[in-house]
Design a protein around this motif. Sequence first.
Motif, PDB file in Angstrom:
ATOM      1  N   GLU A 413       0.814  -1.202   0.000  1.00 29.30           N
ATOM      2  CA  GLU A 413       0.000   0.000   0.000  1.00 29.30           C
ATOM      3  C   GLU A 413       0.854   1.261   0.000  1.00 29.30           C
ATOM      4  O   GLU A 413       2.038   1.244   0.316  1.00 29.30           O
ATOM      5  N   SER A 414       0.205   2.351  -0.388  1.00 29.86           N
ATOM      6  CA  SER A 414       0.769   3.689  -0.263  1.00 29.86           C
ATOM      7  C   SER A 414      -0.416   4.617  -0.007  1.00 29.86           C
ATOM      8  O   SER A 414      -1.394   4.213   0.605  1.00 29.86           O
ATOM      9  N   SER A 415      -0.333   5.863  -0.481  1.00 30.85           N
ATOM     10  CA  SER A 415      -1.429   6.803  -0.252  1.00 30.85           C
ATOM     11  C   SER A 415      -1.451   7.849  -1.354  1.00 30.85           C
ATOM     12  O   SER A 415      -0.434   8.122  -2.003  1.00 30.85           O
ATOM     13  N   VAL A 416      -2.625   8.446  -1.547  1.00 26.55           N
ATOM     14  CA  VAL A 416      -2.748   9.545  -2.499  1.00 26.55           C
ATOM     15  C   VAL A 416      -1.851  10.705  -2.064  1.00 26.55           C
ATOM     16  O   VAL A 416      -1.203  11.354  -2.895  1.00 26.55           O
ATOM     17  N   GLN A 417      -1.796  10.955  -0.766  1.00 30.39           N
ATOM     18  CA  GLN A 417      -0.957  12.035  -0.260  1.00 30.39           C
ATOM     19  C   GLN A 417       0.498  11.836  -0.663  1.00 30.39           C
ATOM     20  O   GLN A 417       1.171  12.765  -1.118  1.00 30.39           O
ATOM     21  N   SER A 418       1.000  10.615  -0.509  1.00 28.51           N
ATOM     22  CA  SER A 418       2.383  10.347  -0.863  1.00 28.51           C
ATOM     23  C   SER A 418       2.587  10.459  -2.375  1.00 28.51           C
ATOM     24  O   SER A 418       3.600  10.998  -2.833  1.00 28.51           O
ATOM     25  N   LEU A 419       1.644   9.970  -3.157  1.00 29.54           N
ATOM     26  CA  LEU A 419       1.742  10.044  -4.611  1.00 29.54           C
ATOM     27  C   LEU A 419       1.937  11.488  -5.064  1.00 29.54           C
ATOM     28  O   LEU A 419       2.829  11.786  -5.873  1.00 29.54           O
ATOM     29  N   ILE A 420       1.139  12.389  -4.527  1.00 30.39           N
ATOM     30  CA  ILE A 420       1.209  13.783  -4.962  1.00 30.39           C
ATOM     31  C   ILE A 420       2.426  14.483  -4.367  1.00 30.39           C
ATOM     32  O   ILE A 420       3.155  15.206  -5.058  1.00 30.39           O
ATOM     33  N   ALA A 421       2.698  14.250  -3.085  1.00 30.46           N
ATOM     34  CA  ALA A 421       3.842  14.908  -2.442  1.00 30.46           C
ATOM     35  C   ALA A 421       5.151  14.466  -3.080  1.00 30.46           C
ATOM     36  O   ALA A 421       6.054  15.292  -3.325  1.00 30.46           O
ATOM     37  N   ARG A 422       5.302  13.178  -3.377  1.00 32.27           N
ATOM     38  CA  ARG A 422       6.554  12.696  -3.958  1.00 32.27           C
ATOM     39  C   ARG A 422       6.698  13.141  -5.421  1.00 32.27           C
ATOM     40  O   ARG A 422       7.817  13.307  -5.904  1.00 32.27           O
ATOM     41  N   THR A 423       5.581  13.336  -6.117  1.00 32.97           N
ATOM     42  CA  THR A 423       5.674  13.876  -7.477  1.00 32.97           C
ATOM     43  C   THR A 423       6.163  15.324  -7.430  1.00 32.97           C
ATOM     44  O   THR A 423       7.005  15.737  -8.243  1.00 32.97           O
ATOM     45  N   LYS A 424       5.674  16.090  -6.483  1.00 34.58           N
ATOM     46  CA  LYS A 424       6.151  17.467  -6.315  1.00 34.58           C
ATOM     47  C   LYS A 424       7.638  17.480  -5.979  1.00 34.58           C
ATOM     48  O   LYS A 424       8.416  18.261  -6.555  1.00 34.58           O
ATOM     49  N   LEU A 425       8.036  16.623  -5.053  1.00 33.22           N
ATOM     50  CA  LEU A 425       9.436  16.548  -4.652  1.00 33.22           C
ATOM     51  C   LEU A 425      10.315  16.150  -5.830  1.00 33.22           C
ATOM     52  O   LEU A 425      11.382  16.740  -6.063  1.00 33.22           O
ATOM     53  N   ALA A 426       9.869  15.159  -6.604  1.00 37.83           N
ATOM     54  CA  ALA A 426      10.655  14.693  -7.743  1.00 37.83           C
ATOM     55  C   ALA A 426      10.808  15.784  -8.792  1.00 37.83           C
ATOM     56  O   ALA A 426      11.878  15.937  -9.391  1.00 37.83           O
ATOM     57  N   ALA A 427       9.749  16.557  -9.009  1.00 37.43           N
ATOM     58  CA  ALA A 427       9.813  17.629 -10.008  1.00 37.43           C
ATOM     59  C   ALA A 427      10.830  18.699  -9.601  1.00 37.43           C
ATOM     60  O   ALA A 427      11.645  19.146 -10.419  1.00 37.43           O
ATOM     61  N   VAL A 428      10.795  19.089  -8.339  1.00 40.78           N
ATOM     62  CA  VAL A 428      11.719  20.127  -7.873  1.00 40.78           C
ATOM     63  C   VAL A 428      13.154  19.607  -7.865  1.00 40.78           C
ATOM     64  O   VAL A 428      14.088  20.296  -8.285  1.00 40.78           O
ATOM     65  N   MET A 429      13.348  18.363  -7.396  1.00 39.77           N
ATOM     66  CA  MET A 429      14.702  17.799  -7.382  1.00 39.77           C
ATOM     67  C   MET A 429      15.268  17.686  -8.793  1.00 39.77           C
ATOM     68  O   MET A 429      16.442  18.004  -9.025  1.00 39.77           O
ATOM     69  N   LEU A 430      14.447  17.241  -9.740  1.00 37.42           N
ATOM     70  CA  LEU A 430      14.921  17.105 -11.110  1.00 37.42           C
ATOM     71  C   LEU A 430      15.249  18.474 -11.700  1.00 37.42           C
ATOM     72  O   LEU A 430      16.278  18.640 -12.378  1.00 37.42           O
ATOM     73  N   ALA A 431      14.399  19.453 -11.428  1.00 31.28           N
ATOM     74  CA  ALA A 431      14.659  20.809 -11.921  1.00 31.28           C
ATOM     75  C   ALA A 431      15.978  21.349 -11.369  1.00 31.28           C
ATOM     76  O   ALA A 431      16.753  21.985 -12.094  1.00 31.28           O
ATOM     77  N   ARG A 432      16.254  21.093 -10.118  1.00 32.94           N
ATOM     78  CA  ARG A 432      17.509  21.564  -9.525  1.00 32.94           C
ATOM     79  C   ARG A 432      18.710  20.857 -10.141  1.00 32.94           C
ATOM     80  O   ARG A 432      19.769  21.468 -10.348  1.00 32.94           O
ATOM     81  N   GLN A 433      18.578  19.590 -10.436  1.00 34.60           N
ATOM     82  CA  GLN A 433      19.674  18.877 -11.080  1.00 34.60           C
ATOM     83  C   GLN A 433      19.951  19.430 -12.476  1.00 34.60           C
ATOM     84  O   GLN A 433      21.096  19.479 -12.925  1.00 34.60           O
ATOM     85  N   ILE A 434      18.881  19.845 -13.148  1.00 34.63           N
ATOM     86  CA  ILE A 434      19.038  20.363 -14.508  1.00 34.63           C
ATOM     87  C   ILE A 434      19.595  21.785 -14.498  1.00 34.63           C
ATOM     88  O   ILE A 434      20.490  22.125 -15.289  1.00 34.63           O
ATOM     89  N   THR A 435      19.109  22.633 -13.572  1.00 31.11           N
ATOM     90  CA  THR A 435      19.396  24.070 -13.670  1.00 31.11           C
ATOM     91  C   THR A 435      20.616  24.532 -12.886  1.00 31.11           C
ATOM     92  O   THR A 435      21.321  25.434 -13.320  1.00 31.11           O
ATOM     93  N   HIS A 436      20.824  23.979 -11.682  1.00 27.55           N
ATOM     94  CA  HIS A 436      22.008  24.421 -10.931  1.00 27.55           C
ATOM     95  C   HIS A 436      22.613  23.281 -10.126  1.00 27.55           C
ATOM     96  O   HIS A 436      22.595  23.258  -8.910  1.00 27.55           O
ATOM     97  N   PRO A 437      23.169  22.290 -10.835  1.00 28.24           N
ATOM     98  CA  PRO A 437      23.754  21.125 -10.155  1.00 28.24           C
ATOM     99  C   PRO A 437      24.946  21.452  -9.289  1.00 28.24           C
ATOM    100  O   PRO A 437      25.321  20.658  -8.438  1.00 28.24           O
ATOM    101  N   ALA A 438      25.559  22.628  -9.491  1.00 25.67           N
ATOM    102  CA  ALA A 438      26.734  22.988  -8.669  1.00 25.67           C
ATOM    103  C   ALA A 438      26.387  23.078  -7.202  1.00 25.67           C
ATOM    104  O   ALA A 438      27.245  22.969  -6.337  1.00 25.67           O
ATOM    105  N   ASN A 439      25.097  23.261  -6.895  1.00 29.58           N
ATOM    106  CA  ASN A 439      24.689  23.365  -5.497  1.00 29.58           C
ATOM    107  C   ASN A 439      24.537  21.998  -4.841  1.00 29.58           C
ATOM    108  O   ASN A 439      24.253  21.938  -3.648  1.00 29.58           O
ATOM    109  N   GLN A 440      24.640  20.948  -5.621  1.00 29.92           N
ATOM    110  CA  GLN A 440      24.409  19.621  -5.034  1.00 29.92           C
ATOM    111  C   GLN A 440      25.663  19.170  -4.293  1.00 29.92           C
ATOM    112  O   GLN A 440      26.454  18.475  -4.815  1.00 29.92           O
TER     113      GLN A 440
END
Length: 440
Positions: A413-440
């Motif tokens: 099992e999982s949850s709708v809350q996790s599905l949406i929250a982790r999609t938001k997290l993944a989008a922001v993390m991916l954007a940061r990897q693309i735009t300013h990876p020097a901060n990682q």
Amino acid sequence: MKSSTKLLAMLGMALSLASAPVQADEIVAETTSLSAAEEALIDWVSEREEAILEELTSHVNINTGTANIAGLDQYRDLLQAELEALGFATSLHASASKEVLSCSGESVNIADHLVAKRQGSSTRRILLSGHMDTVFSVDDEFQTLQVLPDGTLKGPGVADMKGGIVVMLNALRAVKDAGLLKDASITVVLNSDEEIGSIGSRPLLEELAKEHDIGLVYEGSYQDTFTRARKGLGQARLKVTGRESHSGGAHQDGVSASLELAHKVIEIEALTDYDNQTTVNVGVMAGGEKRNTVPGCADAYIDMRFPTQEAGEQLKQNIAAIAAKTTTSNSRHPGLPVIDSWAILHRPAKLPHPEVDALIAQAMGLSALIGEPVKGTRYAGGGTDGSLTQGVGLPTIDSVGLDGAGAHSSREESSVQSLIARTKLAAVMLARQITHPANQ
């Protein structure tokens, strides 16, 4: 990333590597904030909550048990079309069937794997990965996604890892609509044999890992913790050949393969050493065909978990030594029983890595802002393909999919809350990897 956080991550790695066995030391969440562009990514996901849930339902409802080649082909076709719509060039990669050391002598067929590439001007090469297969066979009673009134999601592969694939796809769509994907250099690899140890796709995964700078695996997390380090995994098989004989009229002419295997199982199980975080499990054993016949063949399928590669190699040697000697015998039939064995270490131990620790710290800070905080890290006995990619030098964070429980069972099992929250997290993390990876 703040230098103090990076220092803590590096110190944590040093402590982990110095300890035996590995422990998951605490990582401090990065203090961060969201830019207007990142807020827009989050809004993009919020506006599509219903569509994302519908997409997850369609994915989960396709049976993709590792042996269900037709189901995996159907699912791969769907994913290939979605990735091509995002501008990726796709290719299929075959793995040869694998013979199984067993009394029946069957072989394991492996569905084709999917690779999708998008080469932009960015020199930061990002590898996104996941697996299409689940542990649920086509005739399993657990086949479809259920959405309970409280938002709980129950279904085969909802967390392991259809949910992670949906998270990844929507993160890619979000950054594409934000105009960030056009210059990115990203490869997506989705294999079809992860649940049996990636025994066919391992060379492909390792080859791709060597071509990239950072890896993200969209496996699930557990109890709102990210996995920082993992045990290594191995598997072994035994086949015992004896001599069939009538159990009443000619019992003395038989050589019981099952009896010999029983002795072997006891010795192999005794290799478990909890103090050293080493476990050995004879998960499958079979022998004989009839009650009134001395069994002429018996076999076993064995799982191994170990904290270091050295410990794994020692387990292999110990199992080989056990297989090399016989306990039962029959003077009428010298040379029986015959014992054949096979063993591989299919996933190396995954140790802490400073760049991965930095990503975890960042994800923890972002998750608090997004609404489903990641509370810490853990040391896991389960394996992912992140162990393979990091094993050849690619820093890999491997639990950025849905938070879930009950994997490999009808309680998954999982949850709708996790599905949406982790999609938001993944989008922001991916954007940061693309735009300013020097901060990682």
